[in-house]
Design a protein around this motif. Sequence first.
Motif, PDB file in Angstrom:
ATOM      1  N   GLU A 158      29.773  27.087  37.126  1.00 33.32           N
ATOM      2  CA  GLU A 158      30.660  27.819  38.072  1.00 33.32           C
ATOM      3  C   GLU A 158      31.531  28.777  37.151  1.00 33.32           C
ATOM      4  OE1 GLU A 158      30.233  28.019  41.315  1.00 33.32           O
ATOM      5  OE2 GLU A 158      28.947  26.521  41.541  1.00 33.32           O
ATOM      6  N   LEU A 159      31.612  30.228  37.557  1.00 33.36           N
ATOM      7  CA  LEU A 159      32.677  30.945  36.994  1.00 33.36           C
ATOM      8  C   LEU A 159      33.972  30.917  37.565  1.00 33.36           C
ATOM      9  CD1 LEU A 159      30.426  34.191  36.781  1.00 33.36           C
ATOM     10  CD2 LEU A 159      30.970  32.752  34.900  1.00 33.36           C
ATOM     11  N   GLY A 160      34.029  30.474  38.658  1.00 35.06           N
ATOM     12  CA  GLY A 160      35.164  30.446  39.285  1.00 35.06           C
ATOM     13  C   GLY A 160      35.641  31.796  39.911  1.00 35.06           C
ATOM     14  N   PHE A 161      34.747  32.912  39.641  1.00 35.90           N
ATOM     15  CA  PHE A 161      34.765  34.134  40.401  1.00 35.90           C
ATOM     16  C   PHE A 161      33.681  34.764  40.473  1.00 35.90           C
ATOM     17  CE2 PHE A 161      35.708  34.621  35.988  1.00 35.90           C
ATOM     18  CZ  PHE A 161      34.785  35.500  35.579  1.00 35.90           C
ATOM     19  N   THR A 195      31.675  44.533  38.536  1.00 32.69           N
ATOM     20  CA  THR A 195      32.912  44.293  39.323  1.00 32.69           C
ATOM     21  C   THR A 195      33.273  42.709  39.477  1.00 32.69           C
ATOM     22  OG1 THR A 195      32.864  46.423  40.407  1.00 32.69           O
ATOM     23  CG2 THR A 195      34.095  44.722  41.301  1.00 32.69           C
ATOM     24  N   VAL A 196      34.559  42.352  39.088  1.00 38.76           N
ATOM     25  CA  VAL A 196      34.920  41.258  39.300  1.00 38.76           C
ATOM     26  C   VAL A 196      35.375  40.947  40.588  1.00 38.76           C
ATOM     27  CG1 VAL A 196      36.392  39.301  38.212  1.00 38.76           C
ATOM     28  CG2 VAL A 196      35.235  40.763  36.818  1.00 38.76           C
ATOM     29  N   LEU A 197      35.074  39.781  41.341  1.00 38.17           N
ATOM     30  CA  LEU A 197      35.898  40.014  42.643  1.00 38.17           C
ATOM     31  C   LEU A 197      36.303  38.344  42.769  1.00 38.17           C
ATOM     32  CD1 LEU A 197      32.550  41.070  43.719  1.00 38.17           C
ATOM     33  CD2 LEU A 197      34.261  41.882  45.098  1.00 38.17           C
ATOM     34  N   GLN A 229      37.785  39.945  46.991  1.00 34.47           N
ATOM     35  CA  GLN A 229      38.891  41.164  46.561  1.00 34.47           C
ATOM     36  C   GLN A 229      38.505  41.286  45.312  1.00 34.47           C
ATOM     37  OE1 GLN A 229      41.443  42.331  48.470  1.00 34.47           O
ATOM     38  NE2 GLN A 229      40.285  41.204  50.254  1.00 34.47           N
ATOM     39  N   GLU A 230      38.134  43.167  45.132  1.00 37.43           N
ATOM     40  CA  GLU A 230      37.780  43.349  43.843  1.00 37.43           C
ATOM     41  C   GLU A 230      38.967  43.615  42.771  1.00 37.43           C
ATOM     42  OE1 GLU A 230      36.013  47.393  44.028  1.00 37.43           O
ATOM     43  OE2 GLU A 230      34.410  46.720  45.492  1.00 37.43           O
ATOM     44  N   VAL A 231      39.029  42.928  41.734  1.00 36.87           N
ATOM     45  CA  VAL A 231      40.197  42.938  40.694  1.00 36.87           C
ATOM     46  C   VAL A 231      39.941  43.713  39.431  1.00 36.87           C
ATOM     47  CG1 VAL A 231      41.137  40.780  41.394  1.00 36.87           C
ATOM     48  CG2 VAL A 231      39.233  40.694  40.000  1.00 36.87           C
ATOM     49  N   LEU A 232      38.511  43.889  39.103  1.00 40.68           N
ATOM     50  CA  LEU A 232      38.275  44.533  37.826  1.00 40.68           C
ATOM     51  C   LEU A 232      36.935  45.279  37.828  1.00 40.68           C
ATOM     52  CD1 LEU A 232      39.284  45.138  34.834  1.00 40.68           C
ATOM     53  CD2 LEU A 232      38.195  43.156  34.620  1.00 40.68           C
ATOM     54  N   THR A 233      36.951  46.435  37.426  1.00 45.76           N
ATOM     55  CA  THR A 233      35.552  47.011  37.600  1.00 45.76           C
ATOM     56  C   THR A 233      35.476  47.627  36.090  1.00 45.76           C
ATOM     57  OG1 THR A 233      35.452  47.655  39.863  1.00 45.76           O
ATOM     58  CG2 THR A 233      34.108  48.831  38.255  1.00 45.76           C
ATOM     59  N   LYS A 234      34.414  47.482  35.480  1.00 47.76           N
ATOM     60  CA  LYS A 234      34.267  48.231  33.955  1.00 47.76           C
ATOM     61  C   LYS A 234      32.708  48.456  33.806  1.00 47.76           C
ATOM     62  CE  LYS A 234      35.070  47.629  29.311  1.00 47.76           C
ATOM     63  NZ  LYS A 234      35.128  46.710  27.931  1.00 47.76           N
ATOM     64  N   GLU A 235      32.710  49.648  33.221  1.00 46.21           N
ATOM     65  CA  GLU A 235      31.125  49.840  32.609  1.00 46.21           C
ATOM     66  C   GLU A 235      30.903  49.353  31.282  1.00 46.21           C
ATOM     67  OE1 GLU A 235      28.865  54.014  32.411  1.00 46.21           O
ATOM     68  OE2 GLU A 235      29.142  53.000  34.302  1.00 46.21           O
ATOM     69  N   PRO A 264      31.666  45.036  25.764  1.00 47.31           N
ATOM     70  CA  PRO A 264      31.711  43.740  26.888  1.00 47.31           C
ATOM     71  C   PRO A 264      32.914  43.965  27.918  1.00 47.31           C
ATOM     72  CG  PRO A 264      32.394  42.729  24.926  1.00 47.31           C
ATOM     73  CD  PRO A 264      32.267  43.973  24.636  1.00 47.31           C
ATOM     74  N   LEU A 265      32.588  43.361  28.899  1.00 48.73           N
ATOM     75  CA  LEU A 265      33.759  42.781  29.956  1.00 48.73           C
ATOM     76  C   LEU A 265      34.288  41.392  29.820  1.00 48.73           C
ATOM     77  CD1 LEU A 265      35.093  43.560  32.984  1.00 48.73           C
ATOM     78  CD2 LEU A 265      33.217  42.059  33.474  1.00 48.73           C
ATOM     79  N   THR A 266      35.641  41.167  29.433  1.00 42.03           N
ATOM     80  CA  THR A 266      36.225  39.911  29.534  1.00 42.03           C
ATOM     81  C   THR A 266      37.087  39.743  30.712  1.00 42.03           C
ATOM     82  OG1 THR A 266      36.268  40.110  27.135  1.00 42.03           O
ATOM     83  CG2 THR A 266      37.548  38.523  28.073  1.00 42.03           C
ATOM     84  N   TYR A 267      36.985  38.449  31.340  1.00 43.43           N
ATOM     85  CA  TYR A 267      37.906  38.197  32.390  1.00 43.43           C
ATOM     86  C   TYR A 267      38.296  36.668  32.253  1.00 43.43           C
ATOM     87  CZ  TYR A 267      39.798  37.823  37.052  1.00 43.43           C
ATOM     88  OH  TYR A 267      40.626  37.588  38.236  1.00 43.43           O
ATOM     89  N   LYS A 268      39.257  36.522  32.687  1.00 48.10           N
ATOM     90  CA  LYS A 268      39.762  35.027  32.386  1.00 48.10           C
ATOM     91  C   LYS A 268      39.078  34.464  31.209  1.00 48.10           C
ATOM     92  CE  LYS A 268      41.406  33.933  36.783  1.00 48.10           C
ATOM     93  NZ  LYS A 268      41.340  33.425  38.197  1.00 48.10           N
TER      94      LYS A 268
END
Lengths: 440, 283
Positions: A209-212, A237-239, A243-249, A255-259
């Motif tokens: 599970e990613l948690g998002f 897009t991270v939701l 809710q959209e919290v982050l969008t990156k190409e 890469p894209l990093t979140y949490k």
Amino acid sequence: MTLFTQIWDFFSSVKLAIFTLCTLAATSIIGTIIPQGEPSAFYVKNFGAQTAHFFQVLDIPNMYYSWWFLGLLGTLSANLIICSLDRFPAVWKIVTADNLAVTPERVEKMSNCSKWEFATDKHKQINVAELLKKNGWTASSKKIGNNELFFSQKSAWSRIGVYIVHTSILLIFVGAIIGHFFGFKGSVMVPEMGSTQKVFAYKDAGSLELGFELRCNSFAIEFYDNGMPKEYKSSLTVLEKGQEVLTKEIEVNSPLTYKGITFYQSSYQGYQDFLLNITESNSGESKQFTLPFQKQMTWEEKNLQFGIVNAEAVGQRVVRSKVWFKSGENPASIEWINDNSKTTFTGGTKEYTVSAKQMYATGLQVAKDPGVWVVYIGCCVMLLGLYIAFFMSHQRIWLYKNNDSSVPQLWLSGSANKNKMGFAKVLSELKKCIDQAVQR
Amino acid sequence: MDSSQLLGITTFTYMFSTILYVAILVFKAPKLGGIATIFTAVAWFVQTAGLVLRWIESYQMGIGHAPLTNMYESVVFFAWTIILLYLLIEWKFKTKIIGAFAVPFAFLAMAYASFSTELSKAISPLVPALQSNWLIAHVVTCFVGYAAFAVAAALGIMYLLKSKSPETNEAATSLSSRFPSPAVIDDIIHKTMVFGFIWLTGGIITGAIWANSAWGTYWSWDPKETWSLITWFFYAIILHARYTRGWSGTKIALLAIFGFVSVLFTYYGVNFLLSGLHSYGSN
């Protein structure tokens, strides 16, 4: 000799270090020749059942993570720790030693001792401390009876360089272990307009599970004129709770990093479905449809019917598609459009801009590695340690003003723990200066 | 004048440099020393111009990137680094005899780059994986290391010739009698190896950081990575043998040569004999 000291001596020996390094180097070759991580059938097919069984016993298909290879790395670590603990106190003693406690006899006995004799009392005019200072040596001194001993040293602490390197290797191992236990590596395929809350871990083939939620807005491949791929791009897009919290190409290398979880562009998959975007020119109203190949769909509110009747592909990649479009009771029209480009259809009084593209799923590598910074710090420490260990040497010089002998004398000796040739030059420079001072 | 012409000229100028340095050695003609050095330096500047021009040409083609992206370009850069290092060593240690051993490596590399039919000389666009700022850092650090190990191996050969030449054989003795003393050669071998070791370490580290930013793994035991580590182990062993066992002379000279074989396999052998992530380097 107790068992403890025997074990200690074994693990602190350079012999063990050289043996372990040789074994690591030699066995590492195996995994570069025998393909790693293939299913067991592969080894049976290529090497025969018996050899494949032998491989299985020794974990050859995954040798860099096998018990014996990790055991070798463990031995290397134990060796590094114990040999450093064993030697460090003695080295520290040299670093912090009182070098003025050296007896004049020892200064005289050093292999590179030079002497000057004074027929006159000129020796009294020579200021040894200042002469040394001019040559970049800051000296301390001590009176021994009528005589005086001067000492100066450079980069004494450089002797610990080798232990800095040893520590850095251990730091890198610690980082790798943190990554192994507190991180994961996985992958996931996300279709365009689709999203996921899970990824598939490599280690146990389970899902995590990613948690998002992660959504793929679009995927695109760009090509060079010669047909080579230029860039793979995904808009992600991270939701969080919808809710959209982050969008990156993202692209390869970006890469894209979140949490703490990073998503890397790694592959893609082309579908037989199409993404069709229709915009009514007058009102600007727009809608996107996921359209299976050769299936008809409708936009009820606008009374539009459409479908992809044919497509031209290079391998798995659609380069253009034939769009069938009908508005209300007006006659249908058909047009070829290139992948990801637009055309305009007219239906009665209204105009519609239609774009069509093949639908893709983006393939993402997913990694969480909280140990990576420890590894990077280890790498920096290693470079620093190597520089200190190899390019700096502990240089020491002693000057002794011997007034007790029948003719007053000046003795000069020195030592360096590394780069003895370089130090010999430094010493001969100093001798020249003393020669000049003596003759003046 | 385009970059391929300049690099073609470089091949011949390095050949001529090699001849000059060998002539100094064989014909006892130290007067040629200055000429050899100036000629080699000019050849190096021509090659530098060739590399810069190739870089500019790639931008004119709209696919701009540093000329360090395929086997041909890397071999050319390898030769360039060897000459640069050699000239620095000649300047620092004031001996021209090493040139007869080090410059041929650069010549052979250029000859291979120019005449091999396996290597594509065309400037080609970069695949997505190679489009990174780490490209230059990674390739430069690795190749400075490789070049230093090449020079160390050249010195190793020189050391063996010096120490093995029988005293009775007059020709051989007179040849190697103009070499620097064994102690000096041994010292330079050690220094170039240490220098190479630090750059190889840097090369492995920049590669690891790049891999992590492209694929999310700083180490994946890919054959190229593994071989670079094997080479690193090999030189680590040599350095430990020297520092803690006092190895020097013939043993170290031999190991410097074997070490370079490992470097060559890491650099070249892996691309052609084994498969892996670095496969784009094979054409």
